[in-house]
Scaffold this motif. Structure first.
Motif, mmCIF file in Angstrom:
data_model
loop_
_atom_site.group_PDB
_atom_site.id
_atom_site.type_symbol
_atom_site.label_atom_id
_atom_site.label_comp_id
_atom_site.label_asym_id
_atom_site.label_seq_id
_atom_site.Cartn_x
_atom_site.Cartn_y
_atom_site.Cartn_z
ATOM 1 N N ILE A 127 1.026 -1.098 -0.020
ATOM 2 C CA ILE A 127 -0.091 -0.017 -0.234
ATOM 3 C C ILE A 127 0.826 1.264 -0.213
ATOM 4 N N ALA A 128 1.809 1.232 0.648
ATOM 5 C CA ALA A 128 2.882 2.559 0.853
ATOM 6 C C ALA A 128 3.359 2.891 -0.647
ATOM 7 N N GLU A 129 3.776 1.710 -1.416
ATOM 8 C CA GLU A 129 4.154 2.141 -2.674
ATOM 9 C C GLU A 129 3.196 2.462 -3.776
ATOM 10 N N VAL A 130 2.262 1.888 -3.505
ATOM 11 C CA VAL A 130 0.959 2.201 -4.107
ATOM 12 C C VAL A 130 0.468 3.839 -3.940
ATOM 13 N N VAL A 131 0.500 4.299 -2.739
ATOM 14 C CA VAL A 131 0.147 5.555 -2.242
ATOM 15 C C VAL A 131 1.245 6.712 -2.854
ATOM 16 N N ASP A 132 2.489 6.147 -2.627
ATOM 17 C CA ASP A 132 3.794 6.849 -3.143
ATOM 18 C C ASP A 132 3.623 7.205 -4.649
ATOM 19 N N THR A 133 3.456 6.126 -5.312
ATOM 20 C CA THR A 133 3.871 6.351 -6.754
ATOM 21 C C THR A 133 2.622 6.477 -7.640
ATOM 22 N N LEU A 138 -5.330 7.389 -8.692
ATOM 23 C CA LEU A 138 -6.539 6.706 -7.662
ATOM 24 C C LEU A 138 -7.494 7.702 -7.164
ATOM 25 N N VAL A 139 -8.793 7.370 -6.936
ATOM 26 C CA VAL A 139 -9.775 7.964 -6.358
ATOM 27 C C VAL A 139 -9.533 8.384 -5.157
ATOM 28 N N ASP A 140 -9.617 9.625 -4.454
ATOM 29 C CA ASP A 140 -9.594 10.132 -3.207
ATOM 30 C C ASP A 140 -10.978 9.433 -2.497
ATOM 31 N N LEU A 141 -11.008 8.338 -1.764
ATOM 32 C CA LEU A 141 -12.098 7.921 -1.141
ATOM 33 C C LEU A 141 -12.471 8.398 0.227
ATOM 34 N N GLY A 142 -11.573 9.339 0.941
ATOM 35 C CA GLY A 142 -11.839 9.952 2.187
ATOM 36 C C GLY A 142 -13.270 10.580 2.195
ATOM 37 N N ALA A 163 0.491 12.397 2.329
ATOM 38 C CA ALA A 163 0.917 13.631 3.057
ATOM 39 C C ALA A 163 -0.004 14.640 3.372
ATOM 40 N N ASP A 164 -0.779 14.953 1.933
ATOM 41 C CA ASP A 164 -1.442 15.979 1.732
ATOM 42 C C ASP A 164 -2.920 15.718 2.247
ATOM 43 N N GLY A 165 -3.070 14.548 2.783
ATOM 44 C CA GLY A 165 -4.604 14.124 3.457
ATOM 45 C C GLY A 165 -5.617 13.543 2.323
ATOM 46 N N ARG A 166 -4.861 13.012 1.321
ATOM 47 C CA ARG A 166 -6.132 12.140 0.412
ATOM 48 C C ARG A 166 -5.912 10.588 0.732
ATOM 49 N N THR A 167 -7.020 9.973 1.131
ATOM 50 C CA THR A 167 -7.045 8.675 1.327
ATOM 51 C C THR A 167 -7.308 8.021 0.193
ATOM 52 N N LEU A 168 -6.689 6.886 -0.234
ATOM 53 C CA LEU A 168 -6.613 6.311 -1.443
ATOM 54 C C LEU A 168 -7.018 4.815 -1.399
ATOM 55 N N ALA A 341 -8.975 5.889 -13.913
ATOM 56 C CA ALA A 341 -9.143 5.434 -15.123
ATOM 57 C C ALA A 341 -10.538 4.940 -15.243
ATOM 58 N N GLY A 342 -11.036 4.210 -14.298
ATOM 59 C CA GLY A 342 -12.407 3.716 -14.636
ATOM 60 C C GLY A 342 -13.717 4.499 -14.778
ATOM 61 N N ARG A 343 -14.444 4.087 -15.895
ATOM 62 C CA ARG A 343 -15.622 4.534 -16.152
ATOM 63 C C ARG A 343 -16.575 4.864 -15.228
ATOM 64 N N GLN A 344 -16.531 4.087 -14.281
ATOM 65 C CA GLN A 344 -17.931 3.999 -13.067
ATOM 66 C C GLN A 344 -17.307 4.521 -11.772
#
Length: 455
Positions: A127-133, A138-142, A163-168, A341-344
């Motif tokens: 998850i850290a690599e996904v969040v960092d890179t 990814l959509v902000d789900l927060g 770090a800027d508060g987006r929950t992915l 990138a998803g349509r829905q």
């Protein structure tokens, strides 16, 4: 079934590293479905504007969910429930059995912006690599409809937040830590068997667990070791450290972190004193050792209960129990993310929010044994009243909930899973099985980590 739920109010209350993905998936597969007798009714998904209830051609929306192993959503009937609540939506799941195959493909598809499911699973070690890179993909789900940050454990929420508060990512399960032990082996060695008394023997300090191991070894039944492996001790001790392999800036600190070195020295002492069965976890020899009763204790996150029960076999029923670990820790868990990138995207976010809501997490725990990352689920009867008949009718819901709340907020690094594997298989396994000196094995592990990370 694994465990039963007690009558309301009857459940006891007690205090109480990422697992290999393939092993975690196997554990989920082994779990027998539980009765949903007093399950909480699932809430309606968040309202959806009428214009969003069909695709561009006016047809019902089809959402795809990509997972590795068996997350249990399909098997526990959660998709069917959602589709009954939302007849304008259909869900199709795709699954790869191994995360080491699934994850590289996920990264490739995220980079390309194609070939993705509407909702994708991500293992905690990644998850850290996904969040960092991949934050921009990814959509902000927060702030998605139906998501409540306060419903989740703070440390779990933080693992998928930028770090800027987006929950992915929204947390699915976790692996809060306890210790499982064989009551028959403890009795034969003159040790107490009551779970409260046993837990107090080592409460607060992994070195006290070592002391109990020496007491056990002095009077142990022939051929029975105190614990399964030095690598298991290492993973358990690291899992509760406030600083592990990376610091808050994302820098690798495994070589200089005193918490990791203390866990290493502890595990090495177990090996050198002959307190382990010298096994490698998640191998056929390890599985057979459960059946033979070759060791008396093992660090057991919540998902491992099913594994122990299955591999120990009917002959061991009633001989295992579970109590608090010396210190709380977490070993395992995953997240759901929504690729931009998803349509829905909006509908996918609603589905991810519903699947990870406390009510669904509690239902999944009751039916599949995956422990909730949503702490709001801990007060629901499926969790609060859960007991396990194969482990002395232990109040596992309360025990693991207390452990989960005690896990420290520690940084998760982009290659945590890889570092953990090298420490275990390149390093500590050599100390345990070949007698290699701890210092020599440590240097070899640090070199292997540097090489693997191109440092």
């Amino acid at each position: 079934m694994w465990w039963r739920r007690t009558r309301p109010g009857a459940a006891g209350r007690g205090p109480l590293v990422p697992a290999p993905a393939a092993a975690l998936a196997l554990v989920l597969l082994l779990g027998a479905a539980l009765s949903a007798g007093c399950a909480t009714d699932p809430p309606e998904p968040s309202p959806v504007p009428a214009r969003d209830r069909v695709d561009g051609a006016g047809r019902p929306i089809t959402l795809t969910v990509g997972v590795f192993g068996e997350f249990g959503y399909q098997e526990a009937g959660l998709y069917d429930t959602y589709m009954r609540l939302r007849p304008d939506v259909s869900i199709r799941q795709t699954s790869l059995s191994r995360n080491d195959v699934y994850y590289p493909q996920l990264l490739t598809h995220l980079t390309a912006g194609s070939g993705l499911a509407d909702v994708q699973a991500v293992e905690v070690g990644n998850i850290a690599e996904v969040v960092d890179t991949q934050a921009g993909r990814l959509v902000d789900l927060g702030s998605a409809p139906g998501v409540d940050e306060k419903a989740f454990l703070p440390w779990k929420w933080a693992q998928a937040t930028t770090a800027d508060g987006r929950t992915l990512g929204l947390g699915t399960d976790i692996g809060p830590l306890a210790l499982c032990y064989r009551k028959d082996h403890f009795a034969a060695a003159g040790l107490p068997t009551d779970r409260g008394t046993v837990g107090r023997l080592w409460a607060g300090d992994w070195r006290r667990y070592e002391e109990v191991g020496r007491r056990f070894a002095a009077r142990a039944p022939e051929g029975v070791a105190f614990t399964d492996s030095a690598s298991g001790v290492l993973a358990a001790a690291v899992s509760g450290a406030p600083l592990r392999y990376y610091d808050a800036r994302g820098d690798l600190v495994v070589a200089t972190n005193p918490y990791v070195r203390a866990a290493w020295d502890l595990a090495a002492d177990f090996a050198r004193q002959g307190l382990t069965a010298r096994l490698q976890q998640f191998t056929p020899d390890w599985d057979q050792a459960f059946a033979r009763g070759d060791f008396a204790t093992i660090a057991c996150p919540a998902w491992m209960l099913a594994y122990i029960e299955d591999k120990s076999g009917p002959a061991a029923r009633g001989r295992w129990d579970v109590t608090v670990a010396p210190r709380p820790g977490n070993w395992g868990g995953s997240f759901l993310v929504v690729p931009s990138a998803g349509r829905q995207r909006a509908e996918a976010a609603r589905l991810a929010a519903w699947l990870t809501a406390p009510e669904q997490q509690a239902r999944l725990f009751a039916r599949r044994g995956t422990f909730p990352s949503a702490s709001a689920a801990y007060r629901l009867p499926e969790v609060a009243d859960a007991r396990h008949p194969s482990f002395g009718d232990a109040p596992i819901g309360a025990l693991y909930a207390a452990a989960a709340r005690g896990v420290p907020l520690a940084p998760v690094g982009p290659k945590d899973g890889l570092v953990n594997q090298i420490l275990s298989d390149t390093g500590m396994l050599q100390v345990d099985q070949t007698g290699r000196s701890p210092d020599s094995a440590w240097r070899a592990a640090m070199k292997a980590i540097d090489n693997a990370l191109d440092r």
